[in-house]
Design a protein around this motif. Structure first.
Motif, PDB file in Angstrom:
ATOM      1  N   ASP A  33      79.096  52.935 -45.764  1.00 17.00           N
ATOM      2  CA  ASP A  33      80.502  53.310 -45.939  1.00 17.00           C
ATOM      3  C   ASP A  33      81.350  52.188 -46.527  1.00 17.00           C
ATOM      4  N   HIS A  34      80.733  51.204 -47.175  1.00 20.30           N
ATOM      5  CA  HIS A  34      81.482  50.112 -47.788  1.00 20.30           C
ATOM      6  C   HIS A  34      81.036  49.931 -49.240  1.00 20.30           C
ATOM      7  N   TRP A  35      81.992  49.605 -50.120  1.00 25.91           N
ATOM      8  CA  TRP A  35      81.723  49.327 -51.520  1.00 25.91           C
ATOM      9  C   TRP A  35      82.575  48.144 -51.960  1.00 25.91           C
ATOM     10  N   THR A  36      82.172  47.529 -53.043  1.00 22.80           N
ATOM     11  CA  THR A  36      83.007  46.503 -53.662  1.00 22.80           C
ATOM     12  C   THR A  36      83.194  46.856 -55.120  1.00 22.80           C
ATOM     13  N   ALA A  37      84.390  46.580 -55.613  1.00 16.28           N
ATOM     14  CA  ALA A  37      84.696  46.769 -57.023  1.00 16.28           C
ATOM     15  C   ALA A  37      85.422  45.505 -57.467  1.00 16.28           C
ATOM     16  N   GLY A  38      84.672  44.581 -58.061  1.00 14.48           N
ATOM     17  CA  GLY A  38      85.247  43.274 -58.329  1.00 14.48           C
ATOM     18  C   GLY A  38      85.552  42.593 -56.994  1.00 14.48           C
ATOM     19  N   ASP A  39      86.808  42.179 -56.799  1.00 13.23           N
ATOM     20  CA  ASP A  39      87.189  41.574 -55.515  1.00 13.23           C
ATOM     21  C   ASP A  39      87.911  42.562 -54.603  1.00 13.23           C
ATOM     22  N   ILE A  40      87.843  43.850 -54.930  1.00 10.51           N
ATOM     23  CA  ILE A  40      88.449  44.900 -54.106  1.00 10.51           C
ATOM     24  C   ILE A  40      87.374  45.462 -53.167  1.00 10.51           C
ATOM     25  N   ARG A  41      87.714  45.553 -51.888  1.00 12.59           N
ATOM     26  CA  ARG A  41      86.795  46.088 -50.884  1.00 12.59           C
ATOM     27  C   ARG A  41      87.198  47.523 -50.541  1.00 12.59           C
ATOM     28  N   LEU A  42      86.240  48.441 -50.613  1.00 13.56           N
ATOM     29  CA  LEU A  42      86.488  49.851 -50.312  1.00 13.56           C
ATOM     30  C   LEU A  42      85.744  50.240 -49.045  1.00 13.56           C
ATOM     31  N   HIS A  43      86.372  51.092 -48.255  1.00 15.97           N
ATOM     32  CA  HIS A  43      85.754  51.508 -46.996  1.00 15.97           C
ATOM     33  C   HIS A  43      86.106  52.959 -46.715  1.00 15.97           C
ATOM     34  N   LEU A  44      85.088  53.783 -46.436  1.00 17.28           N
ATOM     35  CA  LEU A  44      85.292  55.158 -45.982  1.00 17.28           C
ATOM     36  C   LEU A  44      85.408  55.126 -44.469  1.00 17.28           C
ATOM     37  N   ARG A  45      86.594  55.385 -43.952  1.00 14.92           N
ATOM     38  CA  ARG A  45      86.859  55.219 -42.531  1.00 14.92           C
ATOM     39  C   ARG A  45      86.413  56.435 -41.736  1.00 14.92           C
ATOM     40  N   ARG A  46      86.416  56.267 -40.417  1.00 13.98           N
ATOM     41  CA  ARG A  46      85.985  57.365 -39.537  1.00 13.98           C
ATOM     42  C   ARG A  46      86.926  58.560 -39.600  1.00 13.98           C
ATOM     43  N   ASP A  47      88.197  58.322 -39.939  1.00 13.86           N
ATOM     44  CA  ASP A  47      89.136  59.446 -40.059  1.00 13.86           C
ATOM     45  C   ASP A  47      89.019  60.134 -41.414  1.00 13.86           C
ATOM     46  N   LEU A  48      87.985  59.748 -42.193  1.00 11.41           N
ATOM     47  CA  LEU A  48      87.655  60.342 -43.493  1.00 11.41           C
ATOM     48  C   LEU A  48      88.648  59.970 -44.587  1.00 11.41           C
ATOM     49  N   ASN A  49      89.513  58.989 -44.320  1.00 13.59           N
ATOM     50  CA  ASN A  49      90.349  58.423 -45.365  1.00 13.59           C
ATOM     51  C   ASN A  49      89.694  57.150 -45.881  1.00 13.59           C
ATOM     52  N   TRP A  50      90.125  56.728 -47.053  1.00 17.36           N
ATOM     53  CA  TRP A  50      89.611  55.509 -47.665  1.00 17.36           C
ATOM     54  C   TRP A  50      90.607  54.375 -47.481  1.00 17.36           C
ATOM     55  N   SER A  51      90.079  53.161 -47.404  1.00 13.00           N
ATOM     56  CA  SER A  51      90.941  51.978 -47.448  1.00 13.00           C
ATOM     57  C   SER A  51      90.484  51.100 -48.591  1.00 13.00           C
ATOM     58  N   ALA A  52      91.440  50.448 -49.228  1.00 18.57           N
ATOM     59  CA  ALA A  52      91.162  49.482 -50.290  1.00 18.57           C
ATOM     60  C   ALA A  52      91.868  48.191 -49.910  1.00 18.57           C
ATOM     61  N   ALA A  53      91.166  47.071 -50.020  1.00 18.27           N
ATOM     62  CA  ALA A  53      91.745  45.799 -49.589  1.00 18.27           C
ATOM     63  C   ALA A  53      91.369  44.692 -50.564  1.00 18.27           C
ATOM     64  N   ARG A  54      92.290  43.741 -50.699  1.00 26.62           N
ATOM     65  CA  ARG A  54      92.021  42.525 -51.462  1.00 26.62           C
ATOM     66  C   ARG A  54      92.857  41.422 -50.841  1.00 26.62           C
ATOM     67  N   GLY A  55      92.198  40.338 -50.451  1.00 28.97           N
ATOM     68  CA  GLY A  55      92.915  39.286 -49.743  1.00 28.97           C
ATOM     69  C   GLY A  55      93.487  39.838 -48.450  1.00 28.97           C
ATOM     70  N   GLU A  56      94.791  39.629 -48.228  1.00 32.03           N
ATOM     71  CA  GLU A  56      95.447  40.138 -47.023  1.00 32.03           C
ATOM     72  C   GLU A  56      96.144  41.469 -47.270  1.00 32.03           C
ATOM     73  N   SER A  57      96.051  41.990 -48.481  1.00 31.57           N
ATOM     74  CA  SER A  57      96.702  43.258 -48.819  1.00 31.57           C
ATOM     75  C   SER A  57      95.732  44.410 -48.583  1.00 31.57           C
ATOM     76  N   THR A  58      96.247  45.511 -48.068  1.00 32.50           N
ATOM     77  CA  THR A  58      95.402  46.685 -47.820  1.00 32.50           C
ATOM     78  C   THR A  58      96.224  47.949 -47.988  1.00 32.50           C
ATOM     79  N   ALA A  59      95.556  49.045 -48.313  1.00 28.08           N
ATOM     80  CA  ALA A  59      96.218  50.335 -48.480  1.00 28.08           C
ATOM     81  C   ALA A  59      95.190  51.425 -48.226  1.00 28.08           C
TER      82      ALA A  59
END
Length: 224
Positions: A33-59
Motif C-alpha cells: 500500500d505504499h508507492w514513491t514518485a520521485g520524492d513524493i510518498r503515496l499511501h493507500l490508507r485503511r479508510d480507502l483514501n490516499w495520502s501524498a507526502a513530501r517532507g513535512e507536507s501532506t495531503a
C-alpha cells in the motif's frame, strides 16, 4: 450508488505515473500500500483514501492523483506563507499565526456565545501558556511563536487583569476585539517585553500615547 470497496481501490493501485506541476513522474511500489514518485510518498490508507507526502507536507484525496493535486496546493500555500513570514517581524508572525489557528477575523468578538472556551482574549492566552509549559502541544514552528508571547501574557495578567495599569488603558485593552488583542501581544513581542517591569513600561507608554490623542477638556465645545 454502491460503496467503494478495497477491491476497487486495489484496481486503482496499478498506477505507473502521477502528474505534479504539469510533469509526469513515474510511480514505483515501495511496500504494501505504499508507492514513491520521485520524492513524493503515496499511501493507500485503511479508510480507502490516499495520502501524498513530501517532507513535512501532506495531503489526502480519494485517488492518488487527487492526493498529489492537494499536496501541490498545500505546498504552494506554505511557500506563500513562508515568503510573507520572511518579510514580517516576529510579533507580526505571532499575531498572524494565532489569528489563523483560532480562526479569528476582524469581526470576531471577545464575548461571543458558543465561539470560545473562555473568551476571545483568554483563549489566546491559554494557548500561549500551553506552548510555554507543554512541549509538543502544537507543531514546532507554531509552538515557538506562541511561546515568544509568554512574557507579554504575564505582563497582561499583572497589569491589565490585575488592574494595576491606568483604568482608562485597562478598559481600552479589555474592549479590544480578539483580532486587535493578538496585534497588541505582537507589538509587545517586537518591543522586547521580557518581564513584568518592561510590560509596565510598555503599558505606561501606551497610555501616554492614548492620552495625547484624547482631545483636551473643552476642545470639542470651542472653549479656550
Amino acid at each position: 450508488m454502491p460503496a467503494t470497496t478495497r477491491g476497487d481501490k486495489e484496481r486503482e493501485t496499478r498506477i505507473t505515473t502521477i502528474t505534479y506541476a504539469g510533469a509526469d513522474i513515474p510511480a514505483c511500489p515501495a511496500g504494501t500500500d505504499h508507492w514513491t514518485a520521485g520524492d513524493i510518498r503515496l499511501h493507500l490508507r485503511r479508510d480507502l483514501n490516499w495520502s501524498a507526502a513530501r517532507g513535512e507536507s501532506t495531503a489526502t484525496g480519494p485517488t492518488a492523483q487527487n492526493a498529489v493535486n492537494a499536496l501541490a496546493y498545500t505546498e504552494a500555500r506554505e511557500r506563500r506563507a513562508a515568503a510573507l513570514a520572511s518579510r514580517s517581524t516576529r510579533g507580526q508572525n505571532f499575531a498572524r499565526e494565532m489569528r489563523s489557528y483560532l480562526r479569528i477575523g476582524t469581526r470576531s468578538r471577545r464575548f461571543q456565545t458558543g465561539r470560545w472556551i473562555l473568551d476571545g482574549h483568554r483563549d489566546v492566552l491559554t494557548l500561549i501558556a500551553e506552548a510555554h509549559t507543554r512541549s509538543g502541544s502544537t507543531e514546532r514552528r507554531r509552538e515557538d511563536l506562541f511561546r515568544s508571547a509568554f512574557a507579554a501574557m504575564c505582563a497582561w495578567h499583572k497589569h491589565i487583569d490585575g488592574y494595576r495599569a491606568h483604568p482608562a488603558l485597562v478598559l481600552r485593552i479589555n474592549s479590544m476585539t480578539p483580532h486587535q488583542f493578538c496585534g497588541l501581544l505582537g507589538e509587545m513581542i517586537d518591543a522586547g517585553v521580557s518581564n513584568n517591569w518592561e510590560g509596565e513600561e510598555f503599558f505606561a507608554a501606551m497610555n501616554r500615547r492614548a492620552a495625547s490623542d484624547r482631545p483636551a477638556a473643552g476642545a470639542s465645545t470651542g472653549q479656550q
